[in-house]
Design a protein around this motif. Sequence first.
Motif, mmCIF file in Angstrom:
data_model
loop_
_atom_site.group_PDB
_atom_site.id
_atom_site.type_symbol
_atom_site.label_atom_id
_atom_site.label_comp_id
_atom_site.label_asym_id
_atom_site.label_seq_id
_atom_site.Cartn_x
_atom_site.Cartn_y
_atom_site.Cartn_z
ATOM 1 N N GLY A 277 17.404 -9.017 -39.897
ATOM 2 C CA GLY A 277 16.499 -8.000 -39.423
ATOM 3 C C GLY A 277 15.192 -8.275 -39.364
ATOM 4 O O GLY A 277 14.221 -8.082 -38.204
ATOM 5 N N PHE A 278 14.667 -8.990 -40.427
ATOM 6 C CA PHE A 278 13.208 -9.468 -40.173
ATOM 7 C C PHE A 278 13.008 -10.485 -39.242
ATOM 8 O O PHE A 278 11.883 -10.295 -38.622
ATOM 9 C CB PHE A 278 12.964 -10.250 -41.742
ATOM 10 C CG PHE A 278 11.426 -10.965 -41.779
ATOM 11 C CD1 PHE A 278 10.391 -10.047 -41.648
ATOM 12 C CD2 PHE A 278 11.267 -12.231 -41.655
ATOM 13 C CE1 PHE A 278 9.136 -10.690 -41.466
ATOM 14 C CE2 PHE A 278 10.190 -12.853 -41.534
ATOM 15 C CZ PHE A 278 9.019 -12.061 -41.834
ATOM 16 N N LEU A 279 13.749 -11.338 -39.114
ATOM 17 C CA LEU A 279 13.493 -12.361 -38.065
ATOM 18 C C LEU A 279 13.594 -11.716 -36.703
ATOM 19 O O LEU A 279 12.889 -12.216 -35.868
ATOM 20 C CB LEU A 279 14.695 -13.513 -37.998
ATOM 21 C CG LEU A 279 14.618 -14.524 -39.278
ATOM 22 C CD1 LEU A 279 15.894 -15.193 -39.425
ATOM 23 C CD2 LEU A 279 13.197 -15.266 -39.479
ATOM 24 N N ASP A 280 14.655 -10.942 -36.320
ATOM 25 C CA ASP A 280 14.627 -10.127 -35.169
ATOM 26 C C ASP A 280 13.061 -9.292 -34.881
ATOM 27 O O ASP A 280 12.714 -9.640 -33.833
ATOM 28 C CB ASP A 280 15.724 -9.231 -35.140
ATOM 29 C CG ASP A 280 15.878 -8.407 -33.927
ATOM 30 O OD1 ASP A 280 15.232 -7.380 -33.523
ATOM 31 O OD2 ASP A 280 16.978 -8.992 -32.974
ATOM 32 N N TRP A 281 12.710 -8.687 -36.009
ATOM 33 C CA TRP A 281 11.627 -8.201 -35.492
ATOM 34 C C TRP A 281 10.330 -9.131 -35.455
ATOM 35 O O TRP A 281 9.428 -8.910 -34.693
ATOM 36 C CB TRP A 281 11.185 -7.094 -36.853
ATOM 37 C CG TRP A 281 9.667 -6.538 -36.906
ATOM 38 C CD1 TRP A 281 9.238 -5.457 -36.349
ATOM 39 C CD2 TRP A 281 8.564 -7.373 -37.289
ATOM 40 N NE1 TRP A 281 7.876 -5.506 -36.334
ATOM 41 C CE2 TRP A 281 7.445 -6.719 -37.027
ATOM 42 C CE3 TRP A 281 8.370 -8.510 -38.111
ATOM 43 C CZ2 TRP A 281 6.305 -7.049 -37.290
ATOM 44 C CZ3 TRP A 281 6.905 -8.845 -38.499
ATOM 45 C CH2 TRP A 281 5.985 -8.048 -38.030
ATOM 46 N N LEU A 282 10.449 -10.114 -36.214
ATOM 47 C CA LEU A 282 9.280 -11.024 -36.113
ATOM 48 C C LEU A 282 9.255 -11.742 -34.777
ATOM 49 O O LEU A 282 8.336 -12.035 -34.128
ATOM 50 C CB LEU A 282 9.407 -12.352 -37.230
ATOM 51 C CG LEU A 282 8.529 -13.318 -37.233
ATOM 52 C CD1 LEU A 282 7.068 -12.757 -37.552
ATOM 53 C CD2 LEU A 282 8.891 -14.511 -38.017
ATOM 54 N N VAL A 283 10.550 -12.410 -34.162
ATOM 55 C CA VAL A 283 10.412 -12.917 -32.847
ATOM 56 C C VAL A 283 10.114 -11.929 -31.796
ATOM 57 O O VAL A 283 9.542 -12.077 -30.720
ATOM 58 C CB VAL A 283 11.868 -13.562 -32.556
ATOM 59 C CG1 VAL A 283 12.017 -13.980 -31.312
ATOM 60 C CG2 VAL A 283 12.235 -14.763 -33.556
#
Length: 309
Positions: A277-283
């Motif tokens: 979830g965090f990586l999806d948001w970050l990218v």
Amino acid sequence: MPSGLFALLDDVAGIAKIAAASIDDVAAAAGKAGTKAAGVVIDDAAVTPRYVVGLTPDRELPIIARIAIGSLRNKMLFLLPAALALSAFAPWLLPPLLMIGGAFLCFEAAEKLIDAIRGGHDVAQDAIATLTSKEIEEQKVGGAIRTDFILSGEIMAIALGTVANVPLWEQAIVLAVVAVLITVGVYGVVGFIVKMDDIGLHLANGANAAMKPLGRGLVHAMPHLLSLLSTVGTAAMLWVGGGLIVHGLHEFHLNLVPDAIHGAAHAVASLAPAMGGFLDWLVNATLSGLFGLAIGGVIAAVAQLFHKH
């Protein structure tokens, strides 16, 4: 009679549950709308302290209060009715208006970066040398309220975009809640920031030896905090502005850029499911910001060409 009373109480309880659910819905919608507008809010908090530069400490909080009142007036008397009229009579205008607002955010952020690279000149400091203190104050308050009108318009448009599918009365409540909370939050933080060095000096010069290091720390932290706020605000403007444009492109079924960004985000997130979830948001945020920077850079370049002519 008892059965009638119980029926009435049951109806009242049912109405209360519906009202509570509505309040919960409004609170959730207001929270979501405020989060979506975070980029503009951070930029607002970063920009406003500069309007008290060059003024005496005793005038800082009164000026912040005047700007806050002007900001709330902008939102409640002008922008809220305009947003509700737009929602009621021309909802199809919201996506392109949000894209235009996003492009403006990207343009402002790109201009800030260009000015930082070039070492931009602060024209406000020139005014301080030629105007009386009252004239400076009026100029700064007027300029801040005009700037706030643009930022508040973007905040209200973004907030409206998150509640476009709920009843009009709920939109009105959510927008009013967002307007009040964001104004109080932003200018409360701004008030603390502009007085932080005064608080630090008071502690550093006070009798309590244990508080002296804290006071000196606050004084030294002030310029770094303003710099950090400005940097975070610029990045947030690019992320929010680019995201608004990407979402608008998707709404108009122009999916080349949206699909590329979402595909990259999904691919990176799948590499580490525990942080997916965090990586999806970050990218998503990073690529939206880079796309926003490209859009803002193009607009800034075109604006420079027109300015030269």
